[in-house]
Write a protein that holds these residues in place. Sequence first.
Motif, short mmCIF file in Angstrom:
data_model
loop_
_atom_site.label_atom_id
_atom_site.label_comp_id
_atom_site.label_asym_id
_atom_site.label_seq_id
_atom_site.Cartn_x
_atom_site.Cartn_y
_atom_site.Cartn_z
N ALA A 333 55.68 22.49 103.55
CA ALA A 333 55.34 22.39 102.13
C ALA A 333 54.50 21.14 101.91
CB ALA A 333 56.60 22.33 101.27
N ILE A 334 53.67 21.20 100.87
CA ILE A 334 53.01 20.01 100.35
C ILE A 334 53.94 19.41 99.30
CG2 ILE A 334 51.06 19.11 99.04
CD1 ILE A 334 50.12 19.99 101.69
N ALA A 335 54.22 18.12 99.41
CA ALA A 335 55.18 17.48 98.51
C ALA A 335 54.59 16.20 97.94
CB ALA A 335 56.48 17.18 99.23
N ARG A 336 55.01 15.90 96.71
CA ARG A 336 54.63 14.65 96.06
C ARG A 336 55.89 13.93 95.59
NH1 ARG A 336 50.34 15.87 91.49
NH2 ARG A 336 51.79 17.58 91.02
N SER A 337 55.78 12.63 95.43
CA SER A 337 56.93 11.84 95.01
C SER A 337 56.45 10.69 94.13
CB SER A 337 57.66 11.28 96.24
OG SER A 337 57.01 10.12 96.73
N PRO A 338 57.37 9.94 93.51
CA PRO A 338 56.96 8.83 92.65
C PRO A 338 56.38 7.64 93.39
CG PRO A 338 59.14 9.62 92.04
CD PRO A 338 58.81 10.24 93.36
N ASP A 339 56.61 7.54 94.71
CA ASP A 339 56.23 6.31 95.39
C ASP A 339 55.49 6.53 96.72
OD1 ASP A 339 58.32 7.32 96.84
OD2 ASP A 339 59.59 5.54 96.69
N ARG A 340 55.04 7.77 96.99
CA ARG A 340 54.33 8.04 98.24
C ARG A 340 53.05 8.82 97.96
NH1 ARG A 340 58.72 10.20 102.70
NH2 ARG A 340 60.57 9.10 101.94
N LEU A 341 52.16 8.81 98.95
CA LEU A 341 51.01 9.69 98.91
C LEU A 341 51.47 11.12 99.17
CD1 LEU A 341 48.23 7.78 100.87
CD2 LEU A 341 49.14 7.37 98.60
N ASP A 342 50.61 12.08 98.84
CA ASP A 342 50.91 13.48 99.12
C ASP A 342 51.29 13.63 100.59
OD1 ASP A 342 50.00 13.74 96.57
OD2 ASP A 342 48.34 15.07 97.03
N ALA A 343 52.29 14.47 100.85
CA ALA A 343 52.82 14.61 102.21
C ALA A 343 52.92 16.07 102.61
CB ALA A 343 54.20 13.96 102.31
N VAL A 344 52.76 16.33 103.91
CA VAL A 344 53.08 17.62 104.49
C VAL A 344 54.46 17.50 105.12
CG1 VAL A 344 52.42 19.38 106.17
CG2 VAL A 344 50.64 18.11 104.94
N LEU A 345 55.40 18.31 104.63
CA LEU A 345 56.77 18.26 105.13
C LEU A 345 57.04 19.42 106.09
CD1 LEU A 345 58.84 17.52 101.88
CD2 LEU A 345 57.67 15.90 103.40
N ARG A 346 57.87 19.13 107.11
CA ARG A 346 58.41 20.18 107.98
C ARG A 346 59.93 20.11 107.86
NH1 ARG A 346 55.98 20.03 113.56
NH2 ARG A 346 57.07 18.04 113.75
N ILE A 347 60.55 21.27 107.55
CA ILE A 347 61.97 21.30 107.28
C ILE A 347 62.63 22.33 108.19
CG2 ILE A 347 63.72 21.77 105.51
CD1 ILE A 347 60.96 21.14 103.68
N ASN A 351 69.49 23.05 109.63
CA ASN A 351 70.25 21.81 109.38
C ASN A 351 69.68 20.99 108.23
OD1 ASN A 351 67.93 20.64 110.45
ND2 ASN A 351 68.84 20.31 112.48
N ALA A 352 68.65 21.54 107.53
CA ALA A 352 68.04 20.88 106.37
C ALA A 352 67.38 19.55 106.72
CB ALA A 352 69.06 20.69 105.25
N HIS A 353 67.05 19.35 108.01
CA HIS A 353 66.37 18.12 108.40
C HIS A 353 64.93 18.13 107.90
CE1 HIS A 353 65.15 14.65 110.74
NE2 HIS A 353 64.16 15.35 111.27
N VAL A 354 64.51 17.03 107.27
CA VAL A 354 63.17 16.92 106.69
C VAL A 354 62.37 15.89 107.47
CG1 VAL A 354 61.84 16.35 104.63
CG2 VAL A 354 64.05 17.51 104.41
N GLU A 355 61.15 16.29 107.83
CA GLU A 355 60.26 15.40 108.58
C GLU A 355 58.88 15.40 107.91
OE1 GLU A 355 58.35 15.05 113.10
OE2 GLU A 355 59.61 16.75 112.52
N VAL A 356 58.33 14.22 107.72
CA VAL A 356 56.96 14.10 107.21
C VAL A 356 56.02 14.16 108.39
CG1 VAL A 356 55.31 12.64 105.99
CG2 VAL A 356 57.69 12.73 105.22
N VAL A 357 55.17 15.18 108.46
CA VAL A 357 54.27 15.35 109.60
C VAL A 357 52.85 14.91 109.29
CG1 VAL A 357 55.65 17.19 110.62
CG2 VAL A 357 53.84 17.77 109.01
N ALA A 358 52.55 14.66 108.01
CA ALA A 358 51.23 14.14 107.64
C ALA A 358 51.34 13.51 106.27
CB ALA A 358 50.18 15.25 107.62
N GLY A 359 50.63 12.41 106.08
CA GLY A 359 50.66 11.72 104.80
C GLY A 359 52.00 11.07 104.54
N GLY A 360 52.35 10.97 103.25
CA GLY A 360 53.63 10.39 102.87
C GLY A 360 53.71 8.89 103.01
N GLU A 361 52.57 8.20 103.16
CA GLU A 361 52.59 6.74 103.28
C GLU A 361 53.04 6.11 101.96
OE1 GLU A 361 49.08 8.46 105.61
OE2 GLU A 361 49.89 8.62 103.58
N PRO A 362 53.61 4.90 102.01
CA PRO A 362 53.95 4.21 100.76
C PRO A 362 52.71 4.08 99.87
CG PRO A 362 54.91 3.07 102.63
CD PRO A 362 53.99 4.12 103.20
#
Length: 632
Positions: A333-347, A351-362
Amino acid sequence: MTATLGCSSAAEKYSSNGRLTATGACAGFVQRSGLVVAEAGVFWLQSDPETGANRVWHLSGDGTAMPLRTRFLNIRSRVNGYGGGALAAAVGGVYVVSDDQRIHFIPQSGGQSRPLTADTAAYGGLVADPLRQRVLAVRETGQGVAEGCQQLVAVAHNGKMVVLHQGEDFYGAPAVSADGRYLAWISWQLPDMPWLQTRLWVARVADDGTLEHPRVYPSPRPASVQQPVFAGQNLWVLSDHAGWWQPWQLSPQSPSGAWVKPTVPEWDHANAPWQLGEVHHCPLPDGGWARAPYHQGCGELWLSGCGQAESVRVAATFSDFRNLCTYGGHLYAIARSPDRLDAVLRIDPQNAHVEVVAGGEPALPGQALSYPLAFQVTPLADENIAPQGFLYLPSPPGDKLPPVILVAHGGPTSAAYPVFNPLVQFWCQRGFAVAEVNYRGSSGFGRAFRLALAQKWGEIEVQDMARAADFLAASGLVDGCNTFIQGRSSGGYTALMALSQGQRYRAGASQFGVTDPRQLRRMTHRFESGYLDWLLGHPDSHPQRWQDRTPRLRAAAMAAPVIFFQGGQDKVVVPEQTRMMFAAMKQAGHESELHWFEDEGHGFMKTVNQVAMLEALHSFYRRHIRNVNECN
């Protein structure tokens, strides 16, 4: 009417003392969108910080995010004016829509892209049909209301095009079953918008790739149906006929069959589809589901099935999710948050483990961020859901209550989300609070809330902005004597209407805002050609309403100074609209400023112009802050 300022992720440039500069608030942002998967892998679009162009990125064999090596293409669809669905993954590579609106195929290994279309039509909403080695697309010809036309088409690797369906005004969201036997899609007719009423179609796909017996699958009540997707032999959609955009299971073999809803909350599981290619729900490999609903204005990601007795929320630190898809047993998924850049998530669904595979920098490393505080105004007696929003307080906090800027989002059928916005941080670092308001008419709060704006634009959202201002002042969080209001496009219209109705605001700003709805109605593009009549009623039937809700005609009633920003090349808000209103305010003796950018259109794209607008706006608001002794 939803054009944005053109910068919406994170800043790269900062002043020497660590504060976000005006340049930093408008330069160097990376946006990620359009995530797709196929046998070839995981691909997404990523904006280039230097040029603003969109390029294809992918996960390499070792899991590293890399750009796809090819001849430079700026990837962007212009269908309906807002595009979407400019990327689709296939066997051996990806299909894209280049800025000149041709469909290209780019091999996974990179190298020379190959154009598949050569006509002057615009394409969007791409979906791969891997069993037939072709791509499905919405094809749009003509620009005006009378001559405009859309078709659902299929384009093969050799460029041969087949028209699959035509005759409807608008098309979107084609979905192919895994066995290739069925195709589903959405259409809608003028004057409707896709969040008002759409039709779901289902057809069998013949051996030669054409459609057999396309039929409408009617919803139980008039509804906005969107995002069809096949899971095994069943078809799933998101429909709001029961009051919320919720998942419903259908049988494509029986278009008159039952609509079955799983147990899900009464939340919107999608947003208003201004763009093609939105994906907020996705079947998982083991029979479970991933869904991304909106709860109290905030996006959440939930997994159901997956061996769990109950649904599980994942990636809770993110607040908006798009483009859900699966690959290799994982959810992406493409995800956004209040304190990070846009991120590509792998879940991992197991086990609901979430990993940022691209972006997501502070977003602003080493600096204090202002985080969104959700608020909801006091409900009226007849309200089921009251307007809400997100308040950002100054960072660092001062020793006095801060002045507050109320921001009316564009659309107006859109929403404000609690995600990182460098423009908000710009104000918070300068001692201002910022309140983004989801007024009645916003999406994400159910069908009734969204459609409450019908024929009441310039009225109820103006009331809700005032209610938010009063609520925040009464809460003791902001200085109610120093309240400002601003907005872009339709948000500018709301700000101007608010400024003409009382003494609540110290000053306001219209950023390429609508000042003359009747003129906009004459000039707008085909996609929105019926929207103004829905927002205000037909002008022939309600002439007084149109006059009363035209800011240009209310210039003499403006109760506070106004600053205008306008692009000379704007095709949505005709520049003369702003010039005439500015002149009318001057003639009435009201203080106003006009900042003209001849080289900009509807939404400022050039960094130097974005910086100039921020600096002028900051100076304007500072001049009109009232000290505590004057606040009586």
